[in-house]
Design an enzyme around this catalytic site. Structure first.
Site, short mmCIF file in Angstrom:
data_model
loop_
_atom_site.label_atom_id
_atom_site.label_comp_id
_atom_site.label_asym_id
_atom_site.label_seq_id
_atom_site.Cartn_x
_atom_site.Cartn_y
_atom_site.Cartn_z
NE ARG A 248 -1.95 1.75 3.47
CZ ARG A 248 -1.90 1.55 4.79
NH1 ARG A 248 -2.63 0.62 5.36
NH2 ARG A 248 -1.14 2.29 5.55
CG HIS A 252 -6.50 2.58 6.11
ND1 HIS A 252 -6.65 1.30 5.63
CD2 HIS A 252 -7.74 3.00 6.48
CE1 HIS A 252 -7.94 0.96 5.71
NE2 HIS A 252 -8.61 1.97 6.22
CE1 TYR A 261 0.65 2.22 8.81
CE2 TYR A 261 -0.53 3.89 10.07
CZ TYR A 261 -0.35 3.18 8.90
OH TYR A 261 -1.16 3.42 7.83
#
Ligand SMILES: Cc1ncc(C[n+]2csc(CCOP(=O)(O)OP(=O)(O)O)c2C)c(N)n1
Ligand SMILES: [Mg+2]
Length: 330
Positions: A248, A252, A261
């Protein structure tokens, strides 16, 4: 000259160029949506960036005039390949009345368009899996020869819906293609904290179906395995589980900050394998994506995205009086 890998899959130069065009279209729409979001014009973006190769490779391996797609929120490449237009995607992003997915009622990414056999999903992840299995069951009972392709993230493959759907499809040998788009994260959770087995495709054995893990940055690898899966499905040999591994490339969603993160170095490293670059290079190496063709494709897509943006921005919202439409019987 580079090695021609698509010829042996039965794909023409025109077809692989078309795969690239759809991948690039998805990418350019997505990039535009982020700009519109940051400019305060659209409320939310959930990206396909990094997953275009898997999405378009899979869709092109199907019969897009017959098969069903049960996509998840990142599947811009799937729905474009199945016939949803750039304008329609923009109408959804702006939540306008003319949005074919839901008339601006659902969040973006809840794709649904009956005429193209794109089946709408719910916000709880993985609910599309039992739906895909049900559609395949109906097809089998009615002796039709379509297959259903259902896609979802690797995080979603931990939901009960996946296991129930896969088991039922395995037992009844239904023509379903389960494709996990493993982009290495479920929001902030890395894949190492999501599944204990080595590959998500290892789970196939438990449901009596073949499982394959393929390079999700390579549309030809995905095409090949989905093509075989579709054939198995149509021959009555049952379902297949495919794991397409990519990464990705964005946060998100537009409401997430991935710097909390994961390291920038990790994302930069993954960008080197970005299919828009690597598949572009494959086509350049074979003289299919010449400078001239590339310029033409880029200009064409940019014009269409500009046009779609203007159209959707100026389109009317749904009438407030229509808020209860499809909620109660009229
Ligand atoms: C049943 C359910 N649980 C939690 C959520 C919140 N949620 C939305 S997306 C997401 C992550 C899903 O990760 P993955 O399946 O790997 O898909 P990705 O977003 O990485 O493509 C979560 C937990 C949800 N929508 N539905
Ligand atoms: Mg994921």
């Amino acid at each position: 000259m580079a090695e021609n890998r698509h010829e042996q899959l039965g794909l023409t130069d025109e077809q692989v160029l078309e795969i690239y065009r759809v991948m690039l279209t998805a990418r350019k729409i997505d990039e535009r949506m982020w700009l519109l979001n940051r400019a305060g014009k659209i409320p939310f973006v959930i990206s396909c960036q990094g997953q275009e190769a898997a999405q378009v490779g899979a869709a092109f391996a199907l019969d897009r005039n017959k098969d069903y797609a049960l996509p998840y929120y990142r599947d811009m490449g799937v729905v474009l390949a199945f016939g949803m237009t750039i304008k329609e995607l923009m109408l959804s992003a702006f939540a306008k009345a003319e949005d074919p997915n839901s008339g601006g009622r659902q969040m973006p990414g809840h794709f649904g368009q009956k005429k193209n056999r794109i089946v709408t999903g719910s916000s709880p992840v993985t609910t599309q899996v039992p739906h895909a299995v049900g559609i395949a069951l109906a097809g089998k009972m009615e002796k039709k020869d379509f297959v259903s392709l259902v896609t979802f993230g690797e995080g979603s493959s931990n939901q009960g819906d996946f296991h129930e759907g896969a088991n039922f499809a395995g037992v009844h040998k239904l023509p379903v293609i389960f494709m996990v788009e493993n982009n290495k994260y479920a929001i902030s959770i890395p894949v190492s904290r999501q599944v204990a087995c080595e590959k998500v495709s290892d789970r196939a054995q438990g449901y009596g179906m073949p499982g394959y893990t393929v390079d999700g940055n390579d549309p030809l690898a995905v095409y090949e395995v989905v093509k075989d899966a579709a054939e198995r499905g149509r021959n009555g040999e049952g379902p297949t589980l495919i794991e397409a591994v990519s990464y990705r490339l964005t946060a998100h969603s537009s409401d997430d900050d991935d710097r909390t993160y994961r390291e920038k170095e990790e994302v930069d490293e993954a960008r080197k394998k970005d299919s828009i670059i690597t598949f572009g290079n494959y086509l350049r190496g074979l003289g299919i994506l010449t400078e001239e063709v590339e310029k033409e494709i880029n200009e064409e897509i940019t014009d269409l995205v500009n046009e779609a943006t203007d159209y959707a921005e100026n389109a009317p919202y749904a009438e407030p009086e229509s808020a209860l439409k499809h909620v109660y019987k009229e």
